[in-house]
Enzyme design. Structure first.
Site, PDB file in Angstrom:
ATOM      1  N   SER A 174     -14.821   2.190  50.077  1.00  0.00           N
ATOM      2  CA  SER A 174     -15.856   1.599  50.933  1.00  0.00           C
ATOM      3  C   SER A 174     -17.251   1.831  50.361  1.00  0.00           C
ATOM      4  O   SER A 174     -17.486   2.753  49.576  1.00  0.00           O
ATOM      5  CB  SER A 174     -15.796   2.200  52.335  1.00  0.00           C
TER       6      SER A 174
HETATM    7  N1  SAH Z   1     -11.235   5.436  53.062  1.00  0.00           N
HETATM    8  C1  SAH Z   1     -11.026   4.838  51.761  1.00  0.00           C
HETATM    9  C2  SAH Z   1     -11.119   3.336  51.737  1.00  0.00           C
HETATM   10  C3  SAH Z   1     -10.108   2.698  52.586  1.00  0.00           C
HETATM   11  S1  SAH Z   1      -9.487   1.152  52.035  1.00  0.00           S
HETATM   12  C4  SAH Z   1     -11.931   5.452  50.714  1.00  0.00           C
HETATM   13  O1  SAH Z   1     -12.725   6.343  51.046  1.00  0.00           O
HETATM   14  O2  SAH Z   1     -11.803   5.096  49.547  1.00  0.00           O
HETATM   15  C5  SAH Z   1      -8.155   1.095  53.200  1.00  0.00           C
HETATM   16  C6  SAH Z   1      -6.900   1.777  52.755  1.00  0.00           C
HETATM   17  O3  SAH Z   1      -5.997   1.766  53.862  1.00  0.00           O
HETATM   18  C7  SAH Z   1      -6.185   1.094  51.603  1.00  0.00           C
HETATM   19  O4  SAH Z   1      -5.993   1.990  50.560  1.00  0.00           O
HETATM   20  C8  SAH Z   1      -4.853   0.669  52.229  1.00  0.00           C
HETATM   21  O5  SAH Z   1      -3.769   0.740  51.331  1.00  0.00           O
HETATM   22  C9  SAH Z   1      -4.697   1.673  53.345  1.00  0.00           C
HETATM   23  N2  SAH Z   1      -3.803   1.279  54.441  1.00  0.00           N
HETATM   24  C10 SAH Z   1      -3.615   0.043  54.984  1.00  0.00           C
HETATM   25  N3  SAH Z   1      -2.718   0.102  55.986  1.00  0.00           N
HETATM   26  C11 SAH Z   1      -2.321   1.388  56.082  1.00  0.00           C
HETATM   27  C12 SAH Z   1      -1.401   2.080  56.933  1.00  0.00           C
HETATM   28  N4  SAH Z   1      -0.701   1.448  57.880  1.00  0.00           N
HETATM   29  N5  SAH Z   1      -1.237   3.418  56.750  1.00  0.00           N
HETATM   30  C13 SAH Z   1      -1.941   4.073  55.794  1.00  0.00           C
HETATM   31  N6  SAH Z   1      -2.809   3.468  54.956  1.00  0.00           N
HETATM   32  C14 SAH Z   1      -3.010   2.154  55.101  1.00  0.00           C
END
Ligand code: SAH
Length: 213
Positions: free
Chosen positions: A55
């Protein structure tokens, strides 16, 4: 990160001392792919592979601040990605606190584990599970943060919060979401809308259907 922190201070959008400290401490360049190291301190999201992104710093800052994390808190994050948000949370909970972070993509869970380990962060556990269901094993949590777009208010996750807990989640469509801050007050819930954001979608049981990609 000095430049961005200075800008946030000038604009008066960063007020929490502990959040400022966390941003100054965690090296964002350790959480981006090597080809993006030069962009690590620019204020935009960056690709981390598998169609996902780390992000934008301002988003991580606003969420970290809105979550009102205290030393000693137990926090659950849904969507580890690079592990950067988890690293910031790790500073905010301090040595006596703990962060569980969940990532549905195995390779990204590994990427985040390596990044956190390189930074010497020990109070974060990366779980390669469907975090849309939460993590019942260690509930209840002081704070829960979703960093992927949720199609609906995650009521089942609110159940995993402590009686005075706070949950932060982007809720809406695949293209735009409202950042909702849900504060539990015993049996009462207060919901505040912190404005619109754009996140990658939440997958898994309570996420958007996989066929929508
Ligand atoms: N917080 C992160 C950015 C998040 S991007 C950072 O600091 O870099 C969102 C992430 O959520 C992605 O990697 C995606 O694979 C994950 N994601 C999506 N659905 C999910 C789920 N049901 N359980 C766990 N992770 C999930």
């Amino acid at each position: 990160m000095e430049g961005l922190v200075k800008y946030w201070k000038e604009k008066k959008i960063i007020t929490s001392k502990s959040v400022i400290k966390a941003f100054m401490k965690v090296p964002r360049e350790e959480f981006v792919l090597s080809e993006y190291k030069r962009d690590a301190y620019s204020d935009y999201p960056l690709p981390i592979g598998y169609g996902q992104t780390i992000s934008q710093p301002t988003t991580v800052m606003l969420m970290s601040q809105a979550l009102e994390v205290k030393q000693g808190n137990k926090v659950l994050e849904v969507g580890t990605g690079s592990g950067y948000q988890a690293a910031i949370l790790s500073c905010l909970v301090g040595k006596k606190g703990f962060v569980y972070t969940t990532e549905i993509i195995k390779e990204l869970a590994g990427f985040a584990r390596n990044n956190l380990e390189r930074c010497g962060i020990k109070n974060v556990k990366v779980l390669n599970i469907d975090g849309s269901k939460g993590y019942k094993r260690d509930m209840p949590y002081d704070r829960i943060i979703l960093t992927a777009a949720s199609p609906k208010i995650p009521k089942h996750l609110v159940k995993q919060l402590k009686r005075e807990g706070i949950l932060l989640a982007p809720v809406g469509s695949l293209y735009e979401q409202d950042m909702l801050k849900i504060t539990k007050n015993g049996d009462r819930l207060e919901t505040k809308n912190l404005g619109s954001f754009v996140f990658v979608r939440l997958r898994g049981l309570h996420g958007f259907e996989d066929k929508l990609t």
